[in-house]
Design a protein around this motif. Sequence first.
Motif, PDB file in Angstrom:
ATOM      1  N   ALA A 296      42.682  44.096  48.471  1.00  0.00           N
ATOM      2  CA  ALA A 296      43.134  42.987  47.647  1.00  0.00           C
ATOM      3  C   ALA A 296      41.987  42.104  47.183  1.00  0.00           C
ATOM      4  O   ALA A 296      42.000  41.576  46.080  1.00  0.00           O
ATOM      5  CB  ALA A 296      44.149  42.140  48.421  1.00  0.00           C
TER       6      ALA A 296
ATOM      7  N   TRP B 231      44.337  46.582  37.957  1.00  0.00           N
ATOM      8  CA  TRP B 231      44.917  46.614  39.300  1.00  0.00           C
ATOM      9  C   TRP B 231      46.230  45.839  39.336  1.00  0.00           C
ATOM     10  O   TRP B 231      47.226  46.291  39.895  1.00  0.00           O
ATOM     11  CB  TRP B 231      43.920  46.037  40.296  1.00  0.00           C
ATOM     12  CG  TRP B 231      44.490  45.802  41.659  1.00  0.00           C
ATOM     13  CD1 TRP B 231      45.209  44.725  42.085  1.00  0.00           C
ATOM     14  CD2 TRP B 231      44.418  46.684  42.780  1.00  0.00           C
ATOM     15  NE1 TRP B 231      45.573  44.864  43.398  1.00  0.00           N
ATOM     16  CE2 TRP B 231      45.094  46.066  43.848  1.00  0.00           C
ATOM     17  CE3 TRP B 231      43.820  47.930  42.985  1.00  0.00           C
ATOM     18  CZ2 TRP B 231      45.200  46.651  45.091  1.00  0.00           C
ATOM     19  CZ3 TRP B 231      43.929  48.505  44.234  1.00  0.00           C
ATOM     20  CH2 TRP B 231      44.605  47.871  45.267  1.00  0.00           C
ATOM     21  N   ASN B 232      46.216  44.646  38.733  1.00  0.00           N
ATOM     22  CA  ASN B 232      47.393  43.798  38.791  1.00  0.00           C
ATOM     23  C   ASN B 232      48.597  44.441  38.110  1.00  0.00           C
ATOM     24  O   ASN B 232      49.720  44.376  38.618  1.00  0.00           O
ATOM     25  CB  ASN B 232      47.079  42.447  38.133  1.00  0.00           C
ATOM     26  CG  ASN B 232      45.896  41.762  38.783  1.00  0.00           C
ATOM     27  OD1 ASN B 232      44.764  42.144  38.520  1.00  0.00           O
ATOM     28  ND2 ASN B 232      46.135  40.785  39.616  1.00  0.00           N
TER      29      ASN B 232
ATOM     30  N   TYR C 122      41.014  43.574  37.187  1.00  0.00           N
ATOM     31  CA  TYR C 122      41.934  42.741  36.422  1.00  0.00           C
ATOM     32  C   TYR C 122      41.739  43.023  34.948  1.00  0.00           C
ATOM     33  O   TYR C 122      40.599  43.018  34.473  1.00  0.00           O
ATOM     34  CB  TYR C 122      41.670  41.255  36.704  1.00  0.00           C
ATOM     35  CG  TYR C 122      42.546  40.339  35.893  1.00  0.00           C
ATOM     36  CD1 TYR C 122      43.815  39.997  36.338  1.00  0.00           C
ATOM     37  CD2 TYR C 122      42.115  39.836  34.665  1.00  0.00           C
ATOM     38  CE1 TYR C 122      44.633  39.170  35.584  1.00  0.00           C
ATOM     39  CE2 TYR C 122      42.924  39.020  33.912  1.00  0.00           C
ATOM     40  CZ  TYR C 122      44.171  38.683  34.369  1.00  0.00           C
ATOM     41  OH  TYR C 122      44.982  37.881  33.614  1.00  0.00           O
ATOM     42  N   PRO C 123      42.787  43.346  34.191  1.00  0.00           N
ATOM     43  CA  PRO C 123      44.186  43.329  34.632  1.00  0.00           C
ATOM     44  C   PRO C 123      44.693  44.670  35.170  1.00  0.00           C
ATOM     45  O   PRO C 123      45.852  44.767  35.548  1.00  0.00           O
ATOM     46  CB  PRO C 123      44.920  42.980  33.336  1.00  0.00           C
ATOM     47  CG  PRO C 123      44.107  43.651  32.276  1.00  0.00           C
ATOM     48  CD  PRO C 123      42.672  43.522  32.732  1.00  0.00           C
TER      49      PRO C 123
ATOM     50  N   THR D 153      50.035  47.307  40.221  1.00  0.00           N
ATOM     51  CA  THR D 153      50.865  46.896  41.353  1.00  0.00           C
ATOM     52  C   THR D 153      52.279  46.525  40.918  1.00  0.00           C
ATOM     53  O   THR D 153      53.166  46.392  41.762  1.00  0.00           O
ATOM     54  CB  THR D 153      50.233  45.702  42.095  1.00  0.00           C
ATOM     55  OG1 THR D 153      50.052  44.605  41.183  1.00  0.00           O
ATOM     56  CG2 THR D 153      48.891  46.084  42.688  1.00  0.00           C
ATOM     57  N   LEU D 154      52.477  46.332  39.609  1.00  0.00           N
ATOM     58  CA  LEU D 154      53.830  46.106  39.104  1.00  0.00           C
ATOM     59  C   LEU D 154      54.580  47.417  38.911  1.00  0.00           C
ATOM     60  O   LEU D 154      55.799  47.430  38.786  1.00  0.00           O
ATOM     61  CB  LEU D 154      53.779  45.355  37.766  1.00  0.00           C
ATOM     62  CG  LEU D 154      53.161  43.954  37.784  1.00  0.00           C
ATOM     63  CD1 LEU D 154      53.136  43.378  36.380  1.00  0.00           C
ATOM     64  CD2 LEU D 154      53.920  43.033  38.729  1.00  0.00           C
TER      65      LEU D 154
ATOM     66  N   ILE E  10      39.583  40.891  43.095  1.00  0.00           N
ATOM     67  CA  ILE E  10      39.400  39.463  42.877  1.00  0.00           C
ATOM     68  C   ILE E  10      37.918  39.142  42.719  1.00  0.00           C
ATOM     69  O   ILE E  10      37.511  38.398  41.815  1.00  0.00           O
ATOM     70  CB  ILE E  10      39.999  38.661  44.041  1.00  0.00           C
ATOM     71  CG1 ILE E  10      41.521  38.827  44.066  1.00  0.00           C
ATOM     72  CG2 ILE E  10      39.632  37.188  43.934  1.00  0.00           C
ATOM     73  CD1 ILE E  10      42.188  38.180  45.243  1.00  0.00           C
TER      74      ILE E  10
END
Length: 238
Positions: free
Chosen positions: A159, A50-51, A47-48, A54-55, A163
Amino acid sequence: MRAGLTLILVPVLVTLPAAGLAQTGIVRLAITRDEGSLNPYTYQSGYPGWNIMTLVYDPLFYPDANNEPIPWLVREVRVSGDGRTWTLSLHPNLRWHDGRALTSEDVKFTFEYVQKVTHSRWTPTTRNLEGVDAPNPQTVVFRLKAPHAGFRLRPLADALLPISTVFMLNLGFIASGATVIETVFSCPVLGRLLYEAVLNRDYPVIQATFLILTVSVIAANVLADLLYPLIDPRVRHA
């Protein structure tokens, strides 16, 4: 064209179908560090990094509200009676960012690339993969070495890793936040001790406090690394 495919995530991340979608504007996201090119092989953090990544890319399957994998870039899935052959039909009119058509050959290339170019997170997902065929532009066939009921779950397997990483990295912020809270509410704990040591220029106490906080953050990151094989058994074979 092939070089661009190295940006694809397992089990193949591509752009959303562009047909019928209008470009309405630009989204700008502020992040705390440089995440490089957001390449699945080089992104910097869970983070950020990976997040955001995924966009940019989309999987063959995507988790619904109940974390059940549903077809995303795939419109139809057929599984052979022995569970070793998976035939996926792609949606028509899939496009890359540059407008070029995405075909089953791109999917095939992606999996073969991941098999050849070793990566601790992605390559283990192909261990049970015997081969990939592309009989036509919209059909891709996966041949497994052994039946695997969770084959379609592989897009979801990582996933929890980012996290858990985020949680461990945030321990440093928790410590700094505790210092403020303990100072405001006069709680005689480590944060308050650090605050008073700074005011009194008590350097040995300051050094000892920072040492404890540093060791705590390092220990949290080591714990995160130790938890990875438990969260995702594939990491054990990386």
